[in-house]
Design a protein around this motif. Structure first.
Motif, PDB file in Angstrom:
ATOM      1  N   GLU A 162      56.419  41.540  48.732  1.00 51.85           N
ATOM      2  CA  GLU A 162      57.912  41.324  48.083  1.00 51.85           C
ATOM      3  C   GLU A 162      57.688  41.377  46.703  1.00 51.85           C
ATOM      4  O   GLU A 162      56.598  41.063  46.238  1.00 51.85           O
ATOM      5  N   HIS A 163      58.577  41.971  45.859  1.00 50.60           N
ATOM      6  CA  HIS A 163      58.784  42.099  44.724  1.00 50.60           C
ATOM      7  C   HIS A 163      59.900  41.313  44.033  1.00 50.60           C
ATOM      8  O   HIS A 163      61.010  41.320  44.606  1.00 50.60           O
ATOM      9  N   HIS A 164      59.648  40.574  43.240  1.00 50.83           N
ATOM     10  CA  HIS A 164      60.782  39.785  42.463  1.00 50.83           C
ATOM     11  C   HIS A 164      61.059  39.950  40.794  1.00 50.83           C
ATOM     12  O   HIS A 164      59.886  40.080  40.216  1.00 50.83           O
ATOM     13  N   ASP A 165      61.999  40.276  40.502  1.00 50.07           N
ATOM     14  CA  ASP A 165      62.453  40.755  39.064  1.00 50.07           C
ATOM     15  C   ASP A 165      62.064  39.622  38.208  1.00 50.07           C
ATOM     16  O   ASP A 165      61.517  39.779  36.975  1.00 50.07           O
ATOM     17  N   ASP A 166      61.949  38.256  38.598  1.00 51.17           N
ATOM     18  CA  ASP A 166      61.966  37.097  37.745  1.00 51.17           C
ATOM     19  C   ASP A 166      60.207  36.874  37.560  1.00 51.17           C
ATOM     20  O   ASP A 166      59.820  36.103  36.960  1.00 51.17           O
ATOM     21  N   TYR A 167      59.361  37.479  38.475  1.00 54.63           N
ATOM     22  CA  TYR A 167      57.771  37.089  38.603  1.00 54.63           C
ATOM     23  C   TYR A 167      57.330  37.842  37.278  1.00 54.63           C
ATOM     24  O   TYR A 167      57.798  38.800  36.868  1.00 54.63           O
ATOM     25  N   LEU A 168      56.451  36.841  36.513  1.00 59.52           N
ATOM     26  CA  LEU A 168      56.057  37.457  35.362  1.00 59.52           C
ATOM     27  C   LEU A 168      54.588  36.885  35.652  1.00 59.52           C
ATOM     28  O   LEU A 168      53.938  35.502  35.816  1.00 59.52           O
ATOM     29  N   ARG A 169      53.553  38.014  35.403  1.00 58.83           N
ATOM     30  CA  ARG A 169      52.007  37.551  35.709  1.00 58.83           C
ATOM     31  C   ARG A 169      51.616  37.132  34.416  1.00 58.83           C
ATOM     32  O   ARG A 169      51.431  37.886  33.462  1.00 58.83           O
ATOM     33  N   HIS A 170      50.938  35.957  34.245  1.00 58.43           N
ATOM     34  CA  HIS A 170      50.089  35.450  33.195  1.00 58.43           C
ATOM     35  C   HIS A 170      48.681  36.273  32.834  1.00 58.43           C
ATOM     36  O   HIS A 170      47.877  36.111  34.085  1.00 58.43           O
ATOM     37  N   PRO A 171      48.368  36.711  31.822  1.00 58.77           N
ATOM     38  CA  PRO A 171      47.085  37.271  31.707  1.00 58.77           C
ATOM     39  C   PRO A 171      45.887  36.303  31.804  1.00 58.77           C
ATOM     40  O   PRO A 171      46.084  35.150  31.214  1.00 58.77           O
ATOM     41  N   VAL A 172      44.689  36.554  32.382  1.00 59.65           N
ATOM     42  CA  VAL A 172      43.792  35.485  32.322  1.00 59.65           C
ATOM     43  C   VAL A 172      43.129  35.729  30.803  1.00 59.65           C
ATOM     44  O   VAL A 172      42.620  36.600  30.442  1.00 59.65           O
ATOM     45  N   PRO A 173      42.729  34.268  30.167  1.00 56.24           N
ATOM     46  CA  PRO A 173      42.013  34.384  29.069  1.00 56.24           C
ATOM     47  C   PRO A 173      40.932  35.028  29.035  1.00 56.24           C
ATOM     48  O   PRO A 173      40.051  35.087  29.910  1.00 56.24           O
ATOM     49  N   GLU A 174      40.435  35.788  27.970  1.00 55.47           N
ATOM     50  CA  GLU A 174      39.287  36.745  27.950  1.00 55.47           C
ATOM     51  C   GLU A 174      37.917  35.891  28.199  1.00 55.47           C
ATOM     52  O   GLU A 174      36.897  36.260  28.651  1.00 55.47           O
ATOM     53  N   SER A 175      38.149  34.401  27.734  1.00 60.07           N
ATOM     54  CA  SER A 175      36.833  33.672  27.685  1.00 60.07           C
ATOM     55  C   SER A 175      36.661  33.277  29.409  1.00 60.07           C
ATOM     56  O   SER A 175      35.643  32.851  29.465  1.00 60.07           O
ATOM     57  N   MET A 176      37.166  33.529  30.098  1.00 60.01           N
ATOM     58  CA  MET A 176      37.249  33.318  31.673  1.00 60.01           C
ATOM     59  C   MET A 176      36.727  34.404  32.333  1.00 60.01           C
ATOM     60  O   MET A 176      36.149  34.324  33.276  1.00 60.01           O
ATOM     61  N   ILE A 177      36.543  35.701  31.745  1.00 59.02           N
ATOM     62  CA  ILE A 177      36.134  36.909  32.523  1.00 59.02           C
ATOM     63  C   ILE A 177      34.717  36.977  32.327  1.00 59.02           C
ATOM     64  O   ILE A 177      33.913  36.833  31.373  1.00 59.02           O
ATOM     65  N   VAL A 178      34.260  37.186  33.542  1.00 58.39           N
ATOM     66  CA  VAL A 178      32.750  37.552  33.653  1.00 58.39           C
ATOM     67  C   VAL A 178      32.247  38.785  33.044  1.00 58.39           C
ATOM     68  O   VAL A 178      33.011  39.847  32.988  1.00 58.39           O
ATOM     69  N   PRO A 179      31.200  38.618  32.027  1.00 60.35           N
ATOM     70  CA  PRO A 179      30.817  40.138  31.368  1.00 60.35           C
ATOM     71  C   PRO A 179      30.687  41.020  32.475  1.00 60.35           C
ATOM     72  O   PRO A 179      29.881  40.682  33.421  1.00 60.35           O
ATOM     73  N   GLU A 180      30.897  42.287  32.047  1.00 62.15           N
ATOM     74  CA  GLU A 180      30.473  43.328  33.016  1.00 62.15           C
ATOM     75  C   GLU A 180      29.386  43.888  32.440  1.00 62.15           C
ATOM     76  O   GLU A 180      29.330  44.880  32.008  1.00 62.15           O
ATOM     77  N   TYR A 181      28.212  43.386  33.155  1.00 61.63           N
ATOM     78  CA  TYR A 181      26.684  43.783  32.976  1.00 61.63           C
ATOM     79  C   TYR A 181      26.490  45.298  33.449  1.00 61.63           C
ATOM     80  O   TYR A 181      25.548  45.771  33.064  1.00 61.63           O
ATOM     81  N   TYR A 182      27.219  45.415  34.548  1.00 54.96           N
ATOM     82  CA  TYR A 182      26.787  46.740  35.214  1.00 54.96           C
ATOM     83  C   TYR A 182      28.039  47.760  35.533  1.00 54.96           C
ATOM     84  O   TYR A 182      29.281  47.064  35.301  1.00 54.96           O
TER      85      TYR A 182
END
Length: 308
Positions: free
Chosen positions: A288-308
């Motif tokens: 389903e797709h809804h026009d009022d849906y807004l995805r909130h970005p995840v804070p950079e501090s929570m992202i696991v570093p991409e070691y590989y």
């Protein structure tokens, strides 16, 4: 649809097919990673043409048998069958490797492993079979015992962890216990993984030399190595006194790990009267797709570093 649209659609289909193939290969890599444990002991990883062909045949047959295990699982759920499979054998006999290959493609809610630690003070005062009975399957379940109530006939006897009276009482009780389980509708399959004296020594030496395997060696394992002959005597008595028509023992020749795994799975499939259960077609629903849906970005501090 324009020629450009057709080309873009073809490209998207080709990319999707590549992604599906990559996912399939990634799942196969799980087996390849596990098989690194079987590398040549002298550290030479080079395989000749015959060895490469043998490994190819092994994986091909393993995947086929695992497909049959999925069918068996569906049948168990569909019929409410209850299955217990007991794995016994000396330390380093290959029980764990066989269990991993059996469970690898199965639903852990249907097929689970019972690997009980040494009994605590409270459990030592219970009826001997009580803590094992708690792990028996309900309808539609498979339980694989990585060692079982036969600890009393094996390690407890060899290491003097039980009295002669307790040992004799075990052999008086175990046939009746298993007959009772079978009468209640539980199918019991008992496997003994058999290896030679020389083969166990080689496998123990491999564990000593490999930092990734040293955790598998306990003081009890080392002591069991010293008491090889007592284990042999205990095993012979166990097979002779607890081999009953309702729950016979089956011996797996396990010096060759890969052959042992394939033979065990094939034999287990032959013992269960399963058949393929017809499934309803699976259709992925449209998202389903809804026009009022807004995805909130995840804070950079929570992202696991991409070691590989």
């Amino acid at each position: 649809m324009s020629e450009l649209d057709l080309q873009n659609d073809d490209d998207a289909q080709a990319a999707r097919q590549r992604r599906l193939q990559e996912d399939l290969i990634d799942s196969y890599d799980e087996e390849l990673e596990m098989e690194i444990d079987d590398r040549v002991l002298d550290g030479n990883m080079t395989l000749d043409a015959e060895a490469r062909e043998s490994r190819k045949l092994y994986f091909r047959e393993l995947f086929r048998l695992q497909g049959e295990l999925v069918k068996l699982q569906d049948w168990v759920v569909h019929t409410g069958h209850r299955l217990v499979v007991i794995f016994e054998g000396r330390d380093a006999a290959g029980k764990g490797g066989a269990i991993k290959r059996i469970t690898q493609r199965l639903n852990p809610r249907v097929c689970r492993v019972a690997a009980l630690p040494a009994p605590n003070n409270r459990e030592r005062t219970q009826w001997y079979f009580q803590r094992y009975a708690a792990h028996l399957p309900a309808g539609g379940e498979i339980v694989l015992f990585d060692r079982s109530w036969y600890n009393r006939a094996g390690v407890e006897r060899v290491m003097d962890f039980c009295t002669d009276a307790e040992y004799e009482e075990f052999f008086r009780s175990v046939p009746e216990f298993e007959k009772m389980l079978v009468r209640s509708g539980i199918q019991i399959v008992k496997y003994w993984f058999s290896i030679t004296d020389d083969e166990q020594e080689v496998r123990f030496q491999a564990r000593i030399q490999d930092p990734l395997k040293q955790w598998k060696l306990s003081p009890m394992d080392l002591e069991s190595r010293r008491r090889w002959e007592r284990y042999t005597q205990a095993k012979e008595v166990m097979l002779q006194r607890s081999h009953i028509p309702e729950a016979p023992w089956w011996v797996i020749q396990a010096v060759d790990k890969k052959r042992a795994r394939l033979n065990c799975i094939r034999h287990l499939l032959d013992l269960v009267p399963y058949h393929e259960v017809e499934r309803s077609p699976i259709l992925l629903p449209d998202r389903e797709h809804h026009d009022d849906y807004l995805r909130h970005p995840v804070p950079e501090s929570m992202i696991v570093p991409e070691y590989y």
